[in-house]
Design a protein around this motif. Structure first.
Motif: not given
Lengths: 634, 102
Positions: B80-87
């Motif tokens: 729920m909490f960790v936002h996926d993001a482009h690295l």
């Protein structure tokens, strides 16, 4: 390698061969070949990209399983030292390891995502690389890599010895149950007493030495202090040297074990680089998990359930076995004596029991496991190699399930062990192998299962060594050779340099271990806490704090490192009265205010980092923008 | 200035704070519970000792239960909490500043 084995078998002249010896040997051979095969597989995969990113960082392609099962602290010590602690001190070790409940979240959740991003923006392959580019200072990079080389050498050299010993003890002739009698560098056997007679040591002295037969000593000093309590001053000066010489435990099997171990590890790491290290690590972690599960059910069955095991263990020992701050067999239980003498290094309050885990240390270790997992360079590198954020996310829960399945069961197994095997004087490290033998002896194929469990520490040690080899070699090649000696090196030269550096490190490790280093576990603890205290705060600053300056990062590294080092030195050179808390080893730190040195290290590191950063001129905006701001969409 | 901060830095910082508070909670819970139930204990005979599923009472409430709870929290946190993001991408090999390509 294969050619060596038949020769060795022939050379083994003992006739008694416990059947499990073969089980362990087979498991070891399987381990060795599996690792070499993995190395070859990794080699193919590594060739896909450029040599440096491929060899040292697996092309930044680590998946969730690989990241989860390999990124946190697991070494030979986990499967040898930890069970022995549980067996010795009882349930309290559950609280000692309690910090592991949050290790998966902290290890990946605090720095993971941002570090992975930063390593791409800085094009970093190694941790020093990252610091160098993030702060725009080659000197900082160099200092960081020197620190890493120092700590990892410590840890790796200690691991080589462990590998050689497991190898040696798995040998059919050596007999599994001799495992740890031989594990200590110094021990007196009946044979050595006979040889002492030939050395013309007086009979009176030999008689006094008899109680020592079968006990191992990790260092010459331990042996000496024991001798001091047994012999008169005159006898001591006259025969000490001969006794010490006869109690040295170095032999041919150890050296053969060392050779096979080193060749295997260097060979497969050379082939597959970072990926080989990660994959073998993963392979052994999975095996370990199954091994522990099998052993858990077998020992619970044998002990008649955990309830029964705890009660019986308590009967065999004393209330300290179940409650805090831990059991000390000199002060309660069957062996307790009113004037317990345990040859303390300093005469100091002998009537006070040793407290394994007073409240202050319980708090300390809850922090130590967590934060040393976050800050250790080997974990930082794994995060840098992770594929994407989804991988980091999934690793968190994979690892938390895995840890729950390893550590609590190991504790339960050892408690059952204390119930089934009331005493193992001087050989508590043997508890897991002994339980494996005991609980599988009636099973079909039991010896193979026992063998696998015996070989597990070997796998753990091997994969740990190989991942250190990669980091050490990347440090030598990338941070020193390429940066300072030959910046224009071609890929071919870099490849050669990488191979050479691995062989070099391997050779040094073997050379150091021909005369093995004592204090395996303590070296590991020192290096793990030292390196984490050095890098934790700088890494956090690099990731999240714009105002952090080069000078601040310097101050923080040096502050953390020197604090931990000084506290260890004070402990080792006995500058302070012996503290009767914590683990009983010769290589122990001074617990200032009864708190672990790591916490003082981090505290000093943080204070230095923040104050010095604020006192120096703010860093260059262009650099910050490259590191912290959205990438321009061009 | 700060508007331009990369979202990974911001979400990363926030997630790090959440994690640190999870750690603090776990530490407080485990250590106080274990200390209250497990330290300074009067000597008991093995028969009258209180065990829960074979665990000493303090281990059960102070270590085993939090461990299971933390596994669940890890899962919730991860999902729920960790936002996926482009690295961000690695620079193409040719532009590698040190010429490591090939």
């Amino acid at each position: 390698m294969m050619k060596l084995l038949p020769v060795l078998l022939a050379a083994d002249d003992t006739s008694k061969m416990p059947s499990v010896g073969y089980g362990a040997l087979i498991a070891l051979v399987v381990f060795i070949f599996a690792s070499l095969w993995i190395g070859a597989l990794a080699n193919r995969k590594t060739r896909e990209g450029s040599f440096m990113t491929g060899f040292f960082l697996g092309n930044r392609g680590l998946g969730a399983w690989a990241l989860a099962l390999t990124a946190t602290v697991q070494s030979g010590g986990t499967f040898m030292g930890f069970p022995s602690l549980v067996y010795t001190h009882g349930w309290i070790v559950a609280l000692w390891i309690g910090g592991y409940v949050v290790v998966p979240i902290t290890g990946f959740g605090i720095l993971g995502k941002r570090l992975a991003q930063l390593s791409r923006r800085t094009e970093a392959i190694t941790v020093p690389d990252l610091f160098r580019t993030r702060f725009g200072s080659p000197t900082l990079g160099l200092v960081a890599s020197l620190f890493i080389l120092l700590y990892l050498s410590f840890m790796m050299f200690a691991q080589f010895k462990a590998g050689a010993i497991v190898m040696k003890t798995a040998w059919p002739g050596s007999g599994v149950l001799a495992v740890n009698e031989d594990q200590k560098p110094f021990a007196l056997s009946e044979q050595s007493l006979t040889s002492l007679k030939e050395d013309k040591v007086p009979d009176a002295v030999i008689d006094k030495l008899k109680p020592l037969v079968g006990h191992g000593f990790s260092t010459e000093r331990d042996l000496n202090s024991q001798l001091k309590s047994l012999l008169t001053a005159d006898e001591l000066t006259e025969s000490k040297d001969r006794i010490v010489k006869r109690s040295k435990q170095l032999d041919r099997l150890y050296l053969i074990g060392l050779a096979i171990f080193s060749l295997t590890v260097v060979a497969y790491t050379l082939m597959g680089g970072f990926l080989a290290a990660v994959w073998t690590d993963m392979f052994q972690s999975v095996l370990m998990f199954f091994g522990v599960m099998v052993l858990l059910f077998a020992s619970l069955h044998q002990a008649g359930g955990l309830d029964n095991a705890t009660r019986t263990a308590l009967k065999n020992t004393g209330p300290g076995y179940v409650y805090g701050p831990g059991y000390d067999d000199k002060f309660e239980g069957p062996k307790a004596t009113p004037n317990a003498k345990q040859a303390p290094r300093m005469a100091y309050d002998e009537a006070v029991p040793r407290e394994f885990l007073p409240l202050s240390l319980a708090l300390s270790f809850f922090c130590v496991w967590v934060w040393s997992g976050v800050g250790s360079p080997a974990s930082l590198v794994r995060l840098m190699a992770s594929q994407n954020t989804e991988v980091i996310r999934r690793s968190i829960y994979l690892l938390s399930v895995y840890n729950l399945g390893i550590y609590l069961p190991l504790i339960v197994i050892c408690i059952c062990g204390r119930a089934l095997i009331p005493e193992l004087p001087g050989q508590t490290d043997e508890i897991i192998p002994r339980m494996a033998l005991l609980s599988t002896k009636e099973w079909p194929g039991g010896s193979l299962i026992a063998g696998m469990i015996l070989a597990a520490p070997f796998g753990a040690v091997m994969s740990t060594v190989s991942s250190y080899l990669v980091v050490l070699s990347s440090g030598l090649v990338r941070d020193i050779y390429q940066r300072f000696i030959r910046p224009q090196a071609t890929p071919g030269e870099l490849r050669k340099a990488a191979y050479l550096s691995m062989v070099f490190v391997g050779t040094v490790a073997v050379a150091v271990n021909i005369n093995p280093i004592a204090y395996l576990q303590a070296f590991i603890v020192f290096s793990a806490t030292g390196s984490a205290a050095t890098f934790l705060i700088p890494a956090v600053m690099a990731c999240y704090w714009r105002r952090a300056t080069v000078a601040g990062a310097f101050a923080s590294m040096i502050g953390g490192a020197s604090t931990v080092l000084s506290l260890y030195l004070i402990g080792i050179f006995e500058k302070m009265p012996e503290q009767r808390i914590g683990q009983l080893t010769g290589f122990r730190p001074y617990y200032l205010c009864e708190v672990d040195p790591f916490l003082w290290g981090v505290l000093v590191s943080g204070l230095c980092g923040v104050t010095v950063s604020l006192l120096t001129t703010p860093p260059d905006q262009a650099l910050l923008s490259k590191m912290f701001d959205k990438e321009s969409t061009t | 200035m700060s508007d331009n901060t990369d979202p990974v830095v911001r979400t990363g910082r926030r997630e790090a704070l959440i994690v640190v508070s999870i750690w603090l909670t776990a530490l407080t819970w485990s250590v106080t519970t274990s200390y209250r139930l497990g330290y300074n204990h009067p000597a008991e005979s093995p028969e009258e000792m209180k065990l829960i599923w074979g665990f000493p009472e303090w281990t059960f409430w102070g270590v085993a239960v939090p461990w299971v709870v933390c596994v669940i929290i890890s899962w919730i946190f991860g999902v729920m909490f960790v936002h996926d993001a482009h690295l961000g991408e690695e620079l193409p090999e040719e532009t590698d500043e040190l010429g490591l390509g090939g």
